[in-house]
Motif scaffolding. Structure first.
Motif, short mmCIF file in Angstrom:
data_model
loop_
_atom_site.label_atom_id
_atom_site.label_comp_id
_atom_site.label_asym_id
_atom_site.label_seq_id
_atom_site.Cartn_x
_atom_site.Cartn_y
_atom_site.Cartn_z
N LEU A 1 45.70 147.67 -30.81
CA LEU A 1 45.64 146.72 -31.91
C LEU A 1 46.44 145.45 -31.60
O LEU A 1 46.01 144.35 -31.91
N GLY A 2 47.62 145.62 -30.99
CA GLY A 2 48.47 144.47 -30.69
C GLY A 2 48.14 143.77 -29.40
O GLY A 2 48.60 142.66 -29.15
N ARG A 3 47.38 144.45 -28.53
CA ARG A 3 46.96 143.90 -27.24
C ARG A 3 48.14 143.48 -26.35
O ARG A 3 48.09 142.48 -25.65
N HIS A 4 49.20 144.27 -26.39
CA HIS A 4 50.36 144.00 -25.53
C HIS A 4 50.17 144.70 -24.19
O HIS A 4 49.33 145.59 -24.04
N VAL B 1 44.31 150.16 -39.15
CA VAL B 1 45.68 150.63 -39.30
C VAL B 1 45.71 151.89 -40.16
O VAL B 1 46.40 152.87 -39.84
N GLY B 2 44.96 151.89 -41.27
CA GLY B 2 44.91 153.07 -42.13
C GLY B 2 44.35 154.28 -41.40
O GLY B 2 44.83 155.40 -41.57
N LEU C 1 41.00 140.52 -49.91
CA LEU C 1 40.73 140.90 -48.53
C LEU C 1 39.47 140.22 -48.03
O LEU C 1 38.41 140.36 -48.64
N ASP C 2 39.60 139.52 -46.93
CA ASP C 2 38.41 139.01 -46.27
C ASP C 2 37.93 140.08 -45.29
O ASP C 2 38.50 141.16 -45.21
N LEU D 1 40.02 143.49 -44.20
CA LEU D 1 39.47 144.82 -44.45
C LEU D 1 39.36 145.61 -43.16
O LEU D 1 39.69 146.80 -43.12
N ARG D 2 38.93 144.95 -42.09
CA ARG D 2 38.82 145.62 -40.78
C ARG D 2 40.19 146.11 -40.31
O ARG D 2 40.34 147.24 -39.86
#
Length: 165
Positions: free
Chosen positions: A117-120, A86-87, A75-76, A80-81
Protein backbone atom coordinates in the motif's frame (compact mmCIF):
# COMPACT_ATOMS: atom_id res chain seq x y z
CA UNK A 1 -18.39 15.85 4.93
CA UNK A 2 -20.37 17.85 7.45
CA UNK A 3 -22.80 15.04 8.20
CA UNK A 4 -20.01 12.44 8.31
CA UNK A 5 -18.09 14.48 10.90
CA UNK A 6 -20.97 14.67 13.39
CA UNK A 7 -22.00 11.03 12.83
CA UNK A 8 -18.43 9.88 13.45
CA UNK A 9 -18.15 12.07 16.54
CA UNK A 10 -21.43 10.66 17.85
CA UNK A 11 -20.38 7.07 17.27
CA UNK A 12 -17.01 7.69 18.92
CA UNK A 13 -18.77 9.33 21.89
CA UNK A 14 -21.01 6.27 22.29
CA UNK A 15 -17.98 3.99 22.06
CA UNK A 16 -16.20 6.11 24.68
CA UNK A 17 -19.13 5.88 27.08
CA UNK A 18 -19.36 2.11 26.57
CA UNK A 19 -15.62 1.66 27.19
CA UNK A 20 -15.79 3.84 30.31
CA UNK A 21 -18.71 1.76 31.58
CA UNK A 22 -16.98 -1.57 30.91
CA UNK A 23 -13.60 -0.49 32.31
CA UNK A 24 -15.26 0.79 35.49
CA UNK A 25 -16.04 -2.84 36.31
CA UNK A 26 -12.39 -2.92 37.38
CA UNK A 27 -10.66 -0.49 39.71
CA UNK A 28 -10.18 2.83 37.87
CA UNK A 29 -8.24 4.56 40.62
CA UNK A 30 -4.94 4.01 42.33
CA UNK A 31 -4.65 0.79 44.35
CA UNK A 32 -2.50 1.40 47.41
CA UNK A 33 0.72 -0.57 47.23
CA UNK A 34 0.03 -1.83 43.70
CA UNK A 35 -0.39 1.14 41.40
CA UNK A 36 -3.15 1.90 38.91
CA UNK A 37 -6.09 -0.47 38.92
CA UNK A 38 -6.94 -2.73 36.00
CA UNK A 39 -9.49 -0.29 34.59
CA UNK A 40 -7.40 2.86 35.10
CA UNK A 41 -5.91 3.25 31.62
CA UNK A 42 -8.95 2.14 29.60
CA UNK A 43 -11.28 4.36 31.64
CA UNK A 44 -9.23 7.52 31.52
CA UNK A 45 -8.22 7.11 27.87
CA UNK A 46 -11.90 6.66 27.02
CA UNK A 47 -12.75 9.74 29.08
CA UNK A 48 -10.18 11.71 27.07
CA UNK A 49 -11.70 10.34 23.86
CA UNK A 50 -15.17 11.42 25.04
CA UNK A 51 -13.91 14.94 25.76
CA UNK A 52 -12.35 15.03 22.29
CA UNK A 53 -15.62 13.99 20.64
CA UNK A 54 -17.49 16.68 22.57
CA UNK A 55 -14.94 19.22 21.34
CA UNK A 56 -15.40 17.97 17.76
CA UNK A 57 -19.19 18.35 18.13
CA UNK A 58 -18.78 21.92 19.42
CA UNK A 59 -16.51 22.81 16.50
CA UNK A 60 -18.99 21.15 14.15
CA UNK A 61 -21.86 23.23 15.56
CA UNK A 62 -19.82 26.44 15.31
CA UNK A 63 -18.57 25.40 11.83
CA UNK A 64 -14.94 25.94 12.82
CA UNK A 65 -13.44 22.81 11.29
CA UNK A 66 -12.88 22.38 7.54
CA UNK A 67 -15.12 19.26 7.36
CA UNK A 68 -17.98 21.12 9.08
CA UNK A 69 -17.85 23.77 6.34
CA UNK A 70 -17.58 21.29 3.46
CA UNK A 71 -20.36 20.16 1.17
CA UNK A 72 -18.17 17.56 -0.57
CA UNK A 73 -18.89 13.84 -0.57
CA UNK A 74 -17.45 11.96 2.39
CA UNK A 75 -15.72 9.32 0.29
CA UNK A 76 -14.67 9.57 -3.30
CA UNK A 77 -13.75 6.46 -5.29
CA UNK A 78 -10.09 6.63 -4.18
CA UNK A 79 -11.08 7.01 -0.51
CA UNK A 80 -13.48 4.08 -0.74
CA UNK A 81 -10.81 1.95 -2.42
CA UNK A 82 -8.28 2.77 0.30
CA UNK A 83 -10.85 2.09 3.02
CA UNK A 84 -11.49 -1.34 1.53
CA UNK A 85 -7.77 -2.12 1.14
CA UNK A 86 -6.87 -1.02 4.66
CA UNK A 87 -10.04 -2.49 6.19
CA UNK A 88 -9.43 -5.76 4.38
CA UNK A 89 -5.85 -5.78 5.65
CA UNK A 90 -6.98 -5.22 9.23
CA UNK A 91 -9.62 -7.95 8.86
CA UNK A 92 -6.94 -10.32 7.55
CA UNK A 93 -4.68 -9.30 10.47
CA UNK A 94 -7.37 -10.32 12.94
CA UNK A 95 -8.12 -13.57 11.09
CA UNK A 96 -4.46 -14.58 10.74
CA UNK A 97 -3.67 -13.73 14.37
CA UNK A 98 -5.50 -16.91 15.44
CA UNK A 99 -3.12 -18.97 13.31
CA UNK A 100 0.20 -17.10 13.43
CA UNK A 101 -0.39 -15.27 16.69
CA UNK A 102 -0.12 -11.55 17.19
CA UNK A 103 3.53 -11.25 16.24
CA UNK A 104 3.33 -13.22 12.99
CA UNK A 105 0.14 -11.44 11.97
CA UNK A 106 1.55 -7.97 12.64
CA UNK A 107 4.68 -8.86 10.64
CA UNK A 108 2.58 -9.85 7.61
CA UNK A 109 0.27 -6.84 8.00
CA UNK A 110 3.19 -4.42 8.11
CA UNK A 111 4.70 -5.97 4.98
CA UNK A 112 1.34 -5.63 3.22
CA UNK A 113 0.77 -2.08 4.44
CA UNK A 114 4.26 -0.64 4.03
CA UNK A 115 5.38 -2.43 0.86
CA UNK A 116 2.18 -2.89 -1.13
CA UNK A 117 0.00 0.00 0.00
CA UNK A 118 2.80 2.43 0.87
CA UNK A 119 5.07 1.35 -2.00
CA UNK A 120 8.21 1.68 0.12
CA UNK A 121 11.44 -0.20 -0.56
CA UNK A 122 12.12 -3.67 0.79
CA UNK A 123 14.83 -2.47 3.22
CA UNK A 124 12.43 0.05 4.78
CA UNK A 125 9.59 -2.47 4.82
CA UNK A 126 11.58 -5.30 6.39
CA UNK A 127 13.33 -3.09 8.94
CA UNK A 128 10.00 -1.83 10.28
CA UNK A 129 8.10 -5.11 9.84
CA UNK A 130 10.73 -7.11 11.75
CA UNK A 131 11.59 -4.51 14.40
CA UNK A 132 7.98 -3.82 15.42
CA UNK A 133 7.06 -7.39 16.51
CA UNK A 134 10.43 -7.81 18.27
CA UNK A 135 10.05 -4.58 20.25
CA UNK A 136 6.40 -5.40 20.96
CA UNK A 137 7.39 -8.86 22.23
CA UNK A 138 10.10 -7.42 24.47
CA UNK A 139 7.74 -4.78 25.83
CA UNK A 140 4.62 -6.87 26.43
CA UNK A 141 5.82 -10.43 27.05
CA UNK A 142 9.15 -9.68 28.74
CA UNK A 143 8.92 -6.26 30.42
CA UNK A 144 5.19 -6.10 31.21
CA UNK A 145 4.66 -9.90 31.43
CA UNK A 146 1.48 -9.59 29.41
CA UNK A 147 1.45 -12.66 27.19
CA UNK A 148 0.00 -12.01 23.75
CA UNK A 149 -1.30 -14.87 21.57
CA UNK A 150 1.36 -16.65 19.54
CA UNK A 151 -0.70 -19.22 17.62
CA UNK A 152 1.27 -21.98 15.92
CA UNK A 153 4.48 -19.93 16.21
CA UNK A 154 4.61 -20.41 19.98
CA UNK A 155 7.44 -23.01 19.90
CA UNK A 156 9.68 -20.32 18.39
CA UNK A 157 9.23 -18.21 21.53
CA UNK A 158 10.08 -20.88 24.11
CA UNK A 159 13.87 -20.34 23.90
CA UNK A 160 13.28 -16.62 24.43
CA UNK A 161 11.28 -17.32 27.58
CA UNK A 162 14.06 -19.60 28.81
CA UNK A 163 16.60 -16.85 28.13
CA UNK A 164 14.68 -14.03 29.83
CA UNK A 165 13.15 -15.91 32.75
Amino acid sequence: MRRAEIITAGLMALLSIYLMFKSSELEIGYVKGEGPGGGFWPFWLSAGMLISTIWIAINWYLRKSPPSQSTEKYLDSYGLRMLMLVGGGVTALIAVSHILGFYGAILLFLIYYIRYLGRHSWPVTLSIAITTPVVTFLFFDIAMRIVLPKGYLEPLFLPLYDFFF
